[in-house]
Write a protein that holds these residues in place. Sequence first.
Motif, PDB file in Angstrom:
ATOM      1  N   PRO A 264       0.845  -1.205   0.000  1.00 48.70           N
ATOM      2  CA  PRO A 264       0.000   0.000   0.000  1.00 48.70           C
ATOM      3  C   PRO A 264       0.885   1.261   0.000  1.00 48.70           C
ATOM      4  O   PRO A 264       2.014   1.226   0.508  1.00 48.70           O
ATOM      5  CB  PRO A 264      -0.780  -0.116   1.310  1.00 48.70           C
ATOM      6  CG  PRO A 264      -0.769  -1.573   1.644  1.00 48.70           C
ATOM      7  CD  PRO A 264       0.525  -2.104   1.122  1.00 48.70           C
ATOM      8  N   VAL A 265       0.386   2.357  -0.540  1.00 43.76           N
ATOM      9  CA  VAL A 265       1.168   3.608  -0.621  1.00 43.76           C
ATOM     10  C   VAL A 265       1.718   4.035   0.744  1.00 43.76           C
ATOM     11  O   VAL A 265       2.903   4.358   0.873  1.00 43.76           O
ATOM     12  CB  VAL A 265       0.325   4.731  -1.280  1.00 43.76           C
ATOM     13  CG1 VAL A 265       1.014   6.088  -1.140  1.00 43.76           C
ATOM     14  CG2 VAL A 265       0.070   4.408  -2.748  1.00 43.76           C
ATOM     15  N   PRO A 266       0.898   4.048   1.816  1.00 48.89           N
ATOM     16  CA  PRO A 266       1.445   4.501   3.120  1.00 48.89           C
ATOM     17  C   PRO A 266       2.302   3.457   3.817  1.00 48.89           C
ATOM     18  O   PRO A 266       2.751   3.692   4.944  1.00 48.89           O
ATOM     19  CB  PRO A 266       0.199   4.801   3.944  1.00 48.89           C
ATOM     20  CG  PRO A 266      -0.929   4.153   3.257  1.00 48.89           C
ATOM     21  CD  PRO A 266      -0.540   3.788   1.872  1.00 48.89           C
ATOM     22  N   GLY A 267       2.536   2.309   3.197  1.00 44.61           N
ATOM     23  CA  GLY A 267       3.364   1.286   3.822  1.00 44.61           C
ATOM     24  C   GLY A 267       2.533   0.090   4.268  1.00 44.61           C
ATOM     25  O   GLY A 267       1.294   0.172   4.339  1.00 44.61           O
ATOM     26  N   THR A 268       3.220  -1.001   4.575  1.00 41.59           N
ATOM     27  CA  THR A 268       2.495  -2.212   5.014  1.00 41.59           C
ATOM     28  C   THR A 268       1.820  -1.939   6.360  1.00 41.59           C
ATOM     29  O   THR A 268       2.287  -1.109   7.146  1.00 41.59           O
ATOM     30  CB  THR A 268       3.469  -3.397   5.217  1.00 41.59           C
ATOM     31  OG1 THR A 268       4.409  -3.046   6.253  1.00 41.59           O
ATOM     32  CG2 THR A 268       4.231  -3.729   3.942  1.00 41.59           C
ATOM     33  N   MET A 269       0.736  -2.645   6.606  1.00 39.90           N
ATOM     34  CA  MET A 269       0.056  -2.453   7.890  1.00 39.90           C
ATOM     35  C   MET A 269       0.973  -2.887   9.036  1.00 39.90           C
ATOM     36  O   MET A 269       0.956  -2.288  10.112  1.00 39.90           O
ATOM     37  CB  MET A 269      -1.272  -3.232   7.902  1.00 39.90           C
ATOM     38  CG  MET A 269      -2.202  -2.827   9.023  1.00 39.90           C
ATOM     39  SD  MET A 269      -2.225  -1.051   9.424  1.00 39.90           S
ATOM     40  CE  MET A 269      -3.709  -0.554   8.640  1.00 39.90           C
ATOM     41  N   ALA A 270       1.810  -3.918   8.783  1.00 39.73           N
ATOM     42  CA  ALA A 270       2.715  -4.373   9.851  1.00 39.73           C
ATOM     43  C   ALA A 270       3.655  -3.244  10.271  1.00 39.73           C
ATOM     44  O   ALA A 270       3.908  -3.030  11.466  1.00 39.73           O
ATOM     45  CB  ALA A 270       3.522  -5.580   9.365  1.00 39.73           C
ATOM     46  N   LEU A 271       4.163  -2.512   9.298  1.00 40.22           N
ATOM     47  CA  LEU A 271       5.080  -1.417   9.647  1.00 40.22           C
ATOM     48  C   LEU A 271       4.341  -0.258  10.300  1.00 40.22           C
ATOM     49  O   LEU A 271       4.796   0.297  11.309  1.00 40.22           O
ATOM     50  CB  LEU A 271       5.830  -0.931   8.389  1.00 40.22           C
ATOM     51  CG  LEU A 271       6.821   0.205   8.632  1.00 40.22           C
ATOM     52  CD1 LEU A 271       7.807  -0.108   9.753  1.00 40.22           C
ATOM     53  CD2 LEU A 271       7.586   0.550   7.349  1.00 40.22           C
TER      54      LEU A 271
ATOM     55  N   PRO B  76      -3.060   3.520  12.978  1.00 44.37           N
ATOM     56  CA  PRO B  76      -2.161   3.131  11.886  1.00 44.37           C
ATOM     57  C   PRO B  76      -2.844   3.150  10.516  1.00 44.37           C
ATOM     58  O   PRO B  76      -2.183   3.322   9.491  1.00 44.37           O
ATOM     59  CB  PRO B  76      -1.707   1.716  12.266  1.00 44.37           C
ATOM     60  CG  PRO B  76      -2.615   1.255  13.339  1.00 44.37           C
ATOM     61  CD  PRO B  76      -3.204   2.464  13.990  1.00 44.37           C
ATOM     62  N   ALA B  77      -4.153   2.988  10.486  1.00 44.05           N
ATOM     63  CA  ALA B  77      -4.848   2.930   9.193  1.00 44.05           C
ATOM     64  C   ALA B  77      -4.941   4.296   8.525  1.00 44.05           C
ATOM     65  O   ALA B  77      -4.902   4.409   7.303  1.00 44.05           O
ATOM     66  CB  ALA B  77      -6.242   2.347   9.379  1.00 44.05           C
ATOM     67  N   THR B  78      -5.044   5.346   9.338  1.00 45.70           N
ATOM     68  CA  THR B  78      -5.316   6.665   8.733  1.00 45.70           C
ATOM     69  C   THR B  78      -4.333   7.762   9.121  1.00 45.70           C
ATOM     70  O   THR B  78      -4.295   8.817   8.475  1.00 45.70           O
ATOM     71  CB  THR B  78      -6.722   7.155   9.155  1.00 45.70           C
ATOM     72  OG1 THR B  78      -6.750   7.259  10.588  1.00 45.70           O
ATOM     73  CG2 THR B  78      -7.809   6.231   8.667  1.00 45.70           C
ATOM     74  N   GLN B  79      -3.571   7.557  10.171  1.00 47.15           N
ATOM     75  CA  GLN B  79      -2.759   8.670  10.685  1.00 47.15           C
ATOM     76  C   GLN B  79      -1.245   8.443  10.582  1.00 47.15           C
ATOM     77  O   GLN B  79      -0.476   9.226  11.120  1.00 47.15           O
ATOM     78  CB  GLN B  79      -3.127   8.939  12.153  1.00 47.15           C
ATOM     79  CG  GLN B  79      -4.561   9.422  12.324  1.00 47.15           C
ATOM     80  CD  GLN B  79      -4.907   9.682  13.775  1.00 47.15           C
ATOM     81  OE1 GLN B  79      -4.651   8.844  14.646  1.00 47.15           O
ATOM     82  NE2 GLN B  79      -5.482  10.834  14.055  1.00 47.15           N
ATOM     83  N   ILE B  80      -0.866   7.370   9.919  1.00 46.25           N
ATOM     84  CA  ILE B  80       0.566   7.076   9.796  1.00 46.25           C
ATOM     85  C   ILE B  80       0.891   6.789   8.337  1.00 46.25           C
ATOM     86  O   ILE B  80       0.124   6.108   7.647  1.00 46.25           O
ATOM     87  CB  ILE B  80       0.959   5.893  10.704  1.00 46.25           C
ATOM     88  CG1 ILE B  80       0.928   6.375  12.166  1.00 46.25           C
ATOM     89  CG2 ILE B  80       2.353   5.340  10.350  1.00 46.25           C
ATOM     90  CD1 ILE B  80       1.181   5.352  13.198  1.00 46.25           C
ATOM     91  N   THR B  81       2.014   7.325   7.881  1.00 43.07           N
ATOM     92  CA  THR B  81       2.441   7.040   6.524  1.00 43.07           C
ATOM     93  C   THR B  81       3.958   6.890   6.463  1.00 43.07           C
ATOM     94  O   THR B  81       4.677   7.544   7.222  1.00 43.07           O
ATOM     95  CB  THR B  81       1.940   8.122   5.532  1.00 43.07           C
ATOM     96  OG1 THR B  81       2.320   7.739   4.204  1.00 43.07           O
ATOM     97  CG2 THR B  81       2.495   9.497   5.826  1.00 43.07           C
TER      98      THR B  81
ATOM     99  N   SER C 177      12.830  -2.887   2.576  1.00 48.11           N
ATOM    100  CA  SER C 177      13.185  -1.952   3.655  1.00 48.11           C
ATOM    101  C   SER C 177      12.067  -1.884   4.693  1.00 48.11           C
ATOM    102  O   SER C 177      12.328  -1.770   5.895  1.00 48.11           O
ATOM    103  CB  SER C 177      13.422  -0.549   3.097  1.00 48.11           C
ATOM    104  OG  SER C 177      14.594  -0.525   2.335  1.00 48.11           O
ATOM    105  N   GLN C 178      10.841  -1.935   4.214  1.00 45.79           N
ATOM    106  CA  GLN C 178       9.727  -1.873   5.163  1.00 45.79           C
ATOM    107  C   GLN C 178       9.751  -3.075   6.107  1.00 45.79           C
ATOM    108  O   GLN C 178       9.517  -2.930   7.314  1.00 45.79           O
ATOM    109  CB  GLN C 178       8.397  -1.825   4.410  1.00 45.79           C
ATOM    110  CG  GLN C 178       8.163  -0.514   3.670  1.00 45.79           C
ATOM    111  CD  GLN C 178       6.743  -0.448   3.132  1.00 45.79           C
ATOM    112  OE1 GLN C 178       5.777  -0.674   3.866  1.00 45.79           O
ATOM    113  NE2 GLN C 178       6.614  -0.131   1.858  1.00 45.79           N
ATOM    114  N   ALA C 179      10.049  -4.252   5.566  1.00 43.68           N
ATOM    115  CA  ALA C 179      10.135  -5.448   6.424  1.00 43.68           C
ATOM    116  C   ALA C 179      11.261  -5.267   7.444  1.00 43.68           C
ATOM    117  O   ALA C 179      11.122  -5.619   8.622  1.00 43.68           O
ATOM    118  CB  ALA C 179      10.373  -6.685   5.561  1.00 43.68           C
TER     119      ALA C 179
END
Length: 401
Positions: free
Chosen positions: A66-73, A91-96, A277-279
Amino acid sequence: MSILATRLSRIKPSATNALTGIVAELKAQGRDIIALGAGEPDFDTPDNIKDAAIAAIHAGDTKYTPVPGTMALRQAIADKLKRENGLDYDPATQITVATGGKQVIFNAMMATLDEGDEVVIPAPYWVSYPDMVALVEGTPVFVDCPEESGFKMTPDMLEAAITPKTKWLILNSPSNPTGAAYSKEEIRGLADVLVKYPNVWILTDDIYEHVIYDDFEFATIAQVEPKLFDRTLLLNGMSKVYSMTGWRLGYAAAPAELVKAMNNVQSQSTTHATSISQAAGVEALNGPQDFIEPHNELFKERRDLVVSMLNQAQGINCLTPEGAFYVSPSCAGVIGKKTPDGKVIENDTDFATYLLESEGVAVVQGAAFGLSPHFRISYATDTELLREACERIQRVCASLS
Ligand SMILES: Cc1ncc(COP(=O)(O)O)c(C=O)c1O
């Protein structure tokens, strides 16, 4: 007619990135150069983080996220912000997540600034803030924070800089390039001004949060003054604390409307930070943090060495910073002096150039950070090299007359 857009005339290449290129070229020519220009730790990325990236490759985490990053991150970031800063973000709406903290700032400025909107930037500042503002047609408004005020902005200085056009204040603590950090009480003072100006948003650049010394307690503005939570963009990243500069991973936590707009910008540029990198970022945040303290102990030793040796150089004056891995000493005492071959050192750029030419020490001129006549040293490098570099600086200063 030039192929280049007029907006390009408003910016210049990053002075620190440019110096990295010059140093690489000089080293390739066989010159003995000590590079104190780049803002990156000399420590390697911890093994558990590397292993997580390798595992991600083998697990096939090599596709778009997803554009804002994986949900795990994003969940790991939300957990970190709760655990360490006492802040609640969804994390769903306020973090990117972005390709480095640098892209977070770029996305934010791109998403919010119209022509002529003002951004208050305390000077000295990190090289990229003014240019990113100018690139998207905003107007940087500098607040001079001299050595006498510890390179920090007071509430009065902030209030004097705010106008009806002010959209953002960019606050960076601990600071690049001086290492100065605002205490909780000092942030409280700034927050008291900001609560009076509901149209001003705050970008708090917390990227050096963990690089602090002498029991200094880090604080971030949305934590100090919850009334500012709804107009604060908290920026942080993996580059500095986890020695992950090359992985290009940074993040923002902010109100959902702003995060959505930043994601919109990012979806039309880089899409997202690298999946691998996200992982690695998930492991960085969730894994052991016990290497931070020994790193800081070593940084502190180096800070003390550099500050003491620079203060022994004729014409140089260096404060002891609270955090980050930079010092920005004044070179006022060498301005106007002559080199042995008769060249006058007119300013900090001349001094930095002469240090490089004569003794092969690469530092960044203070002019790049809105701080003259000073120069910046990054001490995130080998201790013996630092000692050698400071000896060379002492030698250069002694040779000026
Ligand atoms: C104050 C500050 N903010 C943000 C950044 C961006 O770092 P990155 O893009 O590697 O996350 C840097 C890097 O030098 C910095 O010094």
